[in-house]
Design an enzyme around this catalytic site. Structure first.
Site, mmCIF file in Angstrom:
data_model
loop_
_atom_site.group_PDB
_atom_site.id
_atom_site.type_symbol
_atom_site.label_atom_id
_atom_site.label_comp_id
_atom_site.label_asym_id
_atom_site.label_seq_id
_atom_site.Cartn_x
_atom_site.Cartn_y
_atom_site.Cartn_z
ATOM 1 N N ASP A 297 0.894 -0.978 -0.037
ATOM 2 C CA ASP A 297 -0.200 0.033 -0.002
ATOM 3 C C ASP A 297 0.905 1.129 0.014
ATOM 4 O O ASP A 297 1.829 1.085 0.090
ATOM 5 C CB ASP A 297 -0.936 0.014 1.204
ATOM 6 C CG ASP A 297 -1.492 1.247 1.532
ATOM 7 O OD1 ASP A 297 -2.119 1.871 0.736
ATOM 8 O OD2 ASP A 297 -1.460 1.745 2.700
ATOM 9 N N ASP B 296 -0.363 5.301 0.686
ATOM 10 C CA ASP B 296 -0.692 6.274 1.968
ATOM 11 C C ASP B 296 -0.680 5.475 3.062
ATOM 12 O O ASP B 296 -1.371 4.696 3.392
ATOM 13 C CB ASP B 296 -1.930 6.703 1.838
ATOM 14 C CG ASP B 296 -1.914 7.974 0.598
ATOM 15 O OD1 ASP B 296 -2.710 7.390 -0.663
ATOM 16 O OD2 ASP B 296 -1.019 8.747 0.400
ATOM 17 N N ARG C 229 -14.301 10.697 -0.286
ATOM 18 C CA ARG C 229 -13.773 11.125 0.941
ATOM 19 C C ARG C 229 -14.587 12.752 1.101
ATOM 20 O O ARG C 229 -15.378 13.199 2.076
ATOM 21 C CB ARG C 229 -12.576 11.524 1.538
ATOM 22 C CG ARG C 229 -12.425 11.820 2.995
ATOM 23 C CD ARG C 229 -10.944 11.500 3.326
ATOM 24 N NE ARG C 229 -10.428 10.305 3.026
ATOM 25 C CZ ARG C 229 -9.134 9.855 2.538
ATOM 26 N NH1 ARG C 229 -8.349 10.740 2.104
ATOM 27 N NH2 ARG C 229 -9.230 8.379 2.333
HETATM 28 C C1 XBP Z 1 -5.385 6.210 0.902
HETATM 29 C C2 XBP Z 1 -6.774 6.712 0.211
HETATM 30 C C3 XBP Z 1 -6.355 7.835 -0.855
HETATM 31 C C4 XBP Z 1 -5.660 8.997 -0.058
HETATM 32 C C5 XBP Z 1 -5.894 10.324 -0.910
HETATM 33 O O1 XBP Z 1 -5.191 4.875 -0.225
HETATM 34 O O2 XBP Z 1 -7.740 6.387 0.833
HETATM 35 O O3 XBP Z 1 -7.634 8.141 -1.314
HETATM 36 O O4 XBP Z 1 -6.070 9.323 1.272
HETATM 37 O O5 XBP Z 1 -5.491 10.021 -2.304
HETATM 38 P P1 XBP Z 1 -4.140 3.888 0.302
HETATM 39 P P2 XBP Z 1 -6.528 10.570 -3.301
HETATM 40 O O6 XBP Z 1 -4.005 3.871 1.842
HETATM 41 O O7 XBP Z 1 -4.775 2.856 0.090
HETATM 42 O O8 XBP Z 1 -2.821 4.393 -0.613
HETATM 43 O O9 XBP Z 1 -6.899 11.724 -2.967
HETATM 44 O O10 XBP Z 1 -5.858 10.560 -4.562
HETATM 45 O O11 XBP Z 1 -7.612 9.184 -3.379
HETATM 46 MG MG MG Z 2 -3.205 3.066 3.293
#
Ligand code: XBP
Ligand code: MG
Length: 238
Positions: free
Chosen positions: A16, A18, A63
């Site tokens: 992953d 983020d 979100r």
């Molecule tokens: C984390 C998310 C992403 C980020 C924001 O994704 O939910 O939406 O918070 O990025 P992961 P975007 O943990 O699966 O990497 O605004 O581009 O969605």
């Molecule tokens: Mg994540």
């Protein structure tokens, strides 16, 4: 049937982004969302605590849509506003990435090196937008190290839906039990498990209190995470 004729084997680690590869939410995405609200003269501001609550909704567009709905914004207005806000946010996030505001989590670089040294393939499965995922991977790790990169753009459903992991497995040509996922959150764990991929969770400040039942392993840090431990998750030799 796995290539090894039934003996469990580990071929790839699917990570992953983020909160896992990078500490991107509190001082990255959250700041970018607030910059987008300001740029469009909107009265909203997400503090650290509120953003932690909003992270339960994965995907920046979703979100935003969920929050605007909470604020009483109509469906038609949201249809117009959310894409504009998210585009603005993504541009702001790219600036933050370029400024160095988004850094790899401690120990991630060494972990990636250990995985590669063990001859395993690297892949990414994230809900985030490829518009920033690719430049961020290039800046901090080198994009070419990841044989497969699946982003939110590649799937219709965000985590905890398994789609991102299923696309990654398909592109890798692997069975779910021939890979291990590395995640930071309950939605991410849910996505990996729903895809049948054993999942290691490395909690962070936003997710530490979450219930990671079902994780194959919960690691305190990436420094603690040895490749042999991943092999044990698939029952193979380490
Ligand atoms: C984390 C998310 C992403 C980020 C924001 O994704 O939910 O939406 O918070 O990025 P992961 P975007 O943990 O699966 O990497 O605004 O581009 O969605
Ligand atoms: Mg994540």
């Amino acid at each position: 049937m796995s290539a090894s004729g039934g003996i469990p084997t580990l071929d790839a680690v699917i990570l992953d982004v983020d909160g896992t590869l990078v500490d991107s939410e509190r001082d990255g995405h959250r700041v970018a969302f607030n910059a987008a609200f300001e740029a469009l003269d909107l009265p909203w501001h997400w503090d650290v605590e509120e953003y932690g609550r909003l992270l339960a909704v994965t995907g920046g567009r979703s979100r935003l849509d969920a929050y605007l709905q909470e604020q009483g914004v109509s469906g038609d207005e949201r249809t117009d506003l959310v894409p504009r806000l998210h585009q603005c946010k993504t541009e702001a996030f790219l600036d933050l990435v370029a400024s160095g505001a988004v850094q790899p989590r401690p120990g991630v670089a060494g972990f990636l090196d250990r995985v590669e040294a063990a001859g395993l393939r690297l892949a990414v499965a994230t809900t985030g937008s490829l518009a920033w995922v690719e430049p961020l991977l290039e800046l901090h790790f080198g994009r070419a190290r990841f044989e497969v990169v699946v982003g939110g753009d590649d799937v219709k459903q965000t985590k905890p839906d398994p789609a991102a992991y299923l696309v990654a497995l398909d592109r890798l040509g692997l069975e779910p039990t021939e890979a291990v996922a590395v995640e930071d959150s309950v939605p991410g764990l849910g996505a990996a498990r729903a895809a049948g991929v054993p999942c290691v969770v490395v909690p962070n400040d936003y997710t530490r209190a979450q219930d990671f039942s079902g994780a194959a392993l919960v690691a305190g840090s990436f420094q603690d995470l040895e490749v042999q431990a991943l092999w044990r998750l698939v029952g193979g030799r380490g």
